[in-house]
Scaffold this active site. Structure first.
Site, mmCIF file in Angstrom:
data_model
loop_
_atom_site.group_PDB
_atom_site.id
_atom_site.type_symbol
_atom_site.label_atom_id
_atom_site.label_comp_id
_atom_site.label_asym_id
_atom_site.label_seq_id
_atom_site.Cartn_x
_atom_site.Cartn_y
_atom_site.Cartn_z
ATOM 1 N N ASP A 288 0.831 -1.201 0.000
ATOM 2 C CA ASP A 288 0.000 0.000 0.000
ATOM 3 C C ASP A 288 0.870 1.258 0.000
ATOM 4 O OD1 ASP A 288 -2.711 1.213 0.374
ATOM 5 O OD2 ASP A 288 -1.833 1.910 2.252
ATOM 6 N N GLU B 287 0.988 0.151 -4.818
ATOM 7 C CA GLU B 287 -0.054 1.109 -5.189
ATOM 8 C C GLU B 287 0.548 2.505 -5.276
ATOM 9 O OE1 GLU B 287 -3.641 3.712 -3.331
ATOM 10 O OE2 GLU B 287 -1.984 2.857 -2.188
#
EC number: 2.4.1.19
Length: 703
Positions: A251, A279
């Site tokens: 993330d 991401e």
């Protein structure tokens, strides 16, 4: 009696044989190859919203919403629910070969003042415990074994950027960002005695530097240059690797230094290598060279937001056309070194659902067909196959209430997931545009002699296609989607010319030939970074069953295993740098090279390099260059930077976090580069520094 037994045995064996033949093609998926997802289809699950298989582990009180009336709260989904949907065939019949699940670690229990909870898994409390509302370790182990026995890999989400919401001035805010190590408190945000967190306020997203070293919203931001935090997070991901996970989605990679993340990837690849992607959010139409640099140099792939945003613009919002899509395909093939390893999608948990109502179902079907036949690793967001609708968070995270296997989207995914397994052009192939206008895109994927030709017409009228050429051999080709999107049959002549045909309104057709290569062709190498002695896997076709050799430039590597489609080797003991890989068969046939595998100079650690009193004129930046590949090997064109000078230190002090070989005597200098490429070197002797064997460090000198 014996005749009757023989008859019954014959019937039973015939039935078993029929069952084996009836198994879906995706059962052939190789769950042991954890570094290659090129032929896989990932299914992203927000664990709390998928299926409640065990109501007994649901939370109670204010953080739980019965019937999921409040989408900000826990709704009951768990690992048992996922297990059930594997066992009943919903996920296997869909053709899924990889599951991306919410971060499995223990999250905060407190209710946010705004009524939010940690149902999504992104507010970590203890990385070495499970989220009890998803299940315990026995449940997790059963999820892993069930998935693996059904040909499915499991990817875990991972948040090494932050813990949970916290405020500097209020220790009672949520859980004060507290982080634990298997139950033992490491620290919290307002009483940060070990300096585990940054205390620089929240980011305004004004620069790359600002987004790294300040808090993302109100989330307590880790100081990854702190040795305690560095080692804790690396220990934690190795803990889950030992639990058997097959992949990692990281993330918020844009909000952590590339240097630390490269050292993290080195740790993972030296322990148990798995496919890892991050991401890095990009908005509609946004192109960021730093995004491409990260994907090429950090050791991990990325979620391909350029692909996702463009396909949404073309088929959902109708603000772009197929010229724009083709330009994206063409440009990203140049910008990403391993474009087939970037993870593609049409929607996810951070954007509105692709489907907006029954009238848009056709566009969803078409987008899925393009997704599954394009380059990259396709990801299906849970419920897209059921046309789930919803705006932005939390409306895009509704619980999945129907598991209908007859929807058109479900059937399209199933058929194309199977084709990805059997035709290497979809997993490994290059892309060639064959016919293009604003409404029509016909593109060809090619790997050796395997070819997939896809045609899309997004207009509301039938279109006559003439002067189409293809690499498909002469013959008649039926639509692989069996007219689920009104596809048609085409006739290809000996010279590759396709007879004119009508491409129906809002249709997609897929035609293909699978002809595996008998000469060696490398399709994918994973990972594309590692130190001497690390294991990497070379996938492709035509390697033969008898062992040959794998070369790093001209240096042979130690073979661990060899098959016609997969080879595992050890990285040879060569100097740090970039090497082209090739496979040489036992018959001495050499493959084309696979470009620029990065051999690291050793185990990696993250070091913050800084320099004081380095004044510059506008347009000039500071870089560092040194005696190892990780510092550019004294090549000013490969120097590391531009360095930062705003948050952790302020101009004229500059700093940058860099992954360098551990326990290494380094020599380096700082250089100034202006916008025209002119270089001024730091005067005097080379600066020297010995990097730590583990952990992190900071080294500051004067200009």
């Amino acid at each position: 009696m014996n005749d009757l037994n023989d008859f019954l045995k014959t019937i039973l064996l015939s039935f078993i044989f029929f069952l084996l033949l009836s198994l879906p093609t995706v059962a052939e998926a190789d769950v042991t190859n954890k570094v290659n997802y090129s032929k896989d289809v990932i299914y992203q699950i927000v664990t709390d919203r998928f299926s409640d298989g065990n109501p007994g582990n649901n939370p109670s009180g204010a953080i739980f919403s019965q019937n999921c009336i409040d989408l900000h709260k826990y709704c009951g989904g768990d690992w048992q629910g996922i297990i059930d949907k594997i066992n009943d065939g919903y996920l296997t019949d869909l053709g899924i070969t990889a599951l991306w699940i919410s971060q499995p670690v223990e999250n905060v229990y407190a209710l946010h003042p705004s009524g939010y909870t940690s149902y999504h898994g992104y507010w970590a409390r203890d990385y070495k415990k499970t989220n009890p509302y998803y299940g315990n370790f026995d449940d997790f182990d059963r999820l892993m074994s069930t998935a693996h026995s059904n040909g499915i890999k499991v990817i875990m989400d991972f948040t090494p950027n932050h813990s949970s919401p916290a405020l500097e001035t209020n220790p009672n805010y949520v859980e004060n960002g507290a982080i634990y190590d298997n139950g033992a408190l490491l620290g919290n945000y307002s009483n940060d005695q070990q300096n585990l967190f940054h205390h620089n306020g929240g980011t305004d997203f004004s620069s790359y530097e600002d987004s790294i070293y300040r808090n993302l919203y109100d989330l307590a931001d880790y100081d990854l240059n702190n040795t305690v935090m560095d080692q804790y997070l690396k220990e934690s991901i190795k803990f889950w690797l030992d639990k058997g996970i097959d992949g990692i989605r990281v993330d918020a990679v844009k909000h952590m230094s590339e240097g630390w993340q490269t050292s993290l990837m080195s740790e993972i690849y030296s322990h148990k290598p798995v496919f890892t992607f991050g991401e890095w959010f990009l908005g509609s139409g946004e192109v960021d060279p730093q995004n491409h640099h990260f994907a090429n140099e950090s050791g991990m792939s990325l979620l391909d937001f350029q692909f996702g945003q463009t396909i949404r613009n073309v088929l959902k919002d109708r603000t772009s056309n197929w010229y724009d899509f083709n330009e994206m395909i063409t440009s990203t093939e140049k910008e990403y070194n391993e474009v087939i390893d970037q993870v593609t999608f049409i929607d996810n948990h951070d954007m509105s659902r692709f489907s907006v109502g029954s009238s848009s179902n056709r566009q969803t079907d078409m987008a899925l067909a393009v997704l599954l036949t394009s380059r990259g690793v396709p990801t299906i967001y849970y419920g897209t196959e059921q046309y789930v609708t919803g705006g932005n968070d939390p409306e895009n995270r509704k619980p999945l209430k129907t598991f209908d296997r007859s929807t058109n989207s479900y059937q399209i995914i199933s058929k194309l997931a199977s084709l990805r397994q059997t035709n290497s052009a979809l997993g490994y192939g290059t892309t060639t545009e064959r016919w293009l206008n604003e409404d029509i895109y016909i593109y060809e994927r090619t790997f050796g002699n395997s070819i997939v030709l896809t045609a899309v017409n997004s207009s509301n009228s039938n279109q006559t296609i003439t002067n189409l050429n293809t690499s498909l051999p002469q013959g008649n080709y039926t639509d692989e989607l069996q007219q689920r999107l009104d596809g048609n049959t085409i006739t290809v002549n000996a010279n590759g010319a396709v007879n004119s045909f009508q491409l129906r309104a809002n249709s997609v057709a897929v035609w293909q030939v699978s002809n595996p290569s008998t000469s060696p062709l490398i399709g994918q190498v994973g990972p594309m970074m590692g130190k001497a002695g690390n294991t990497i896997t070379v996938s492709g076709e035509g390697f033969g069953d008898e062992r040959g050799s794998v070369l790093f430039d001209s240096t042979s590597s130690e073979i661990i295993s060899w098959s016609n489609t997969k080879i595992s080797v050890k990285v040879p003991n060569v100097a740090g740098g970039y090497y082209d890989l090739s496979v040489v068969t036992a018959a001495n046939i050499k493959s084309p090279t696979y470009k620029e595998f990065e051999v690291l100079s050793g185990n990696q650690v993250s070091v913050r390099f800084g320099v004081n009193n380095a004044t510059t004129s506008p347009g000039t930046n500071l870089y560092i260059v040194g005696n190892v590949n990780e510092l550019g090997n004294w090549d000013a064109d490969k120097a590391i930077g531009p360095m930062f000078n705003q948050v952790m230190y302020q101009y004229p002090t500059w700093y940058y976090d860099i992954s360098v070989p551990a326990g290494k005597n380094l020599e380096y200098k700082y250089i100034k580069k202006d916008q025209n490429g002119n270089v001024v070197w730091q005067s005097g002797n080379n600066r020297t520094y010995t990097s730590p064997t583990t952990g992190t460090d900071t080294v500051m000198i004067n200009w």
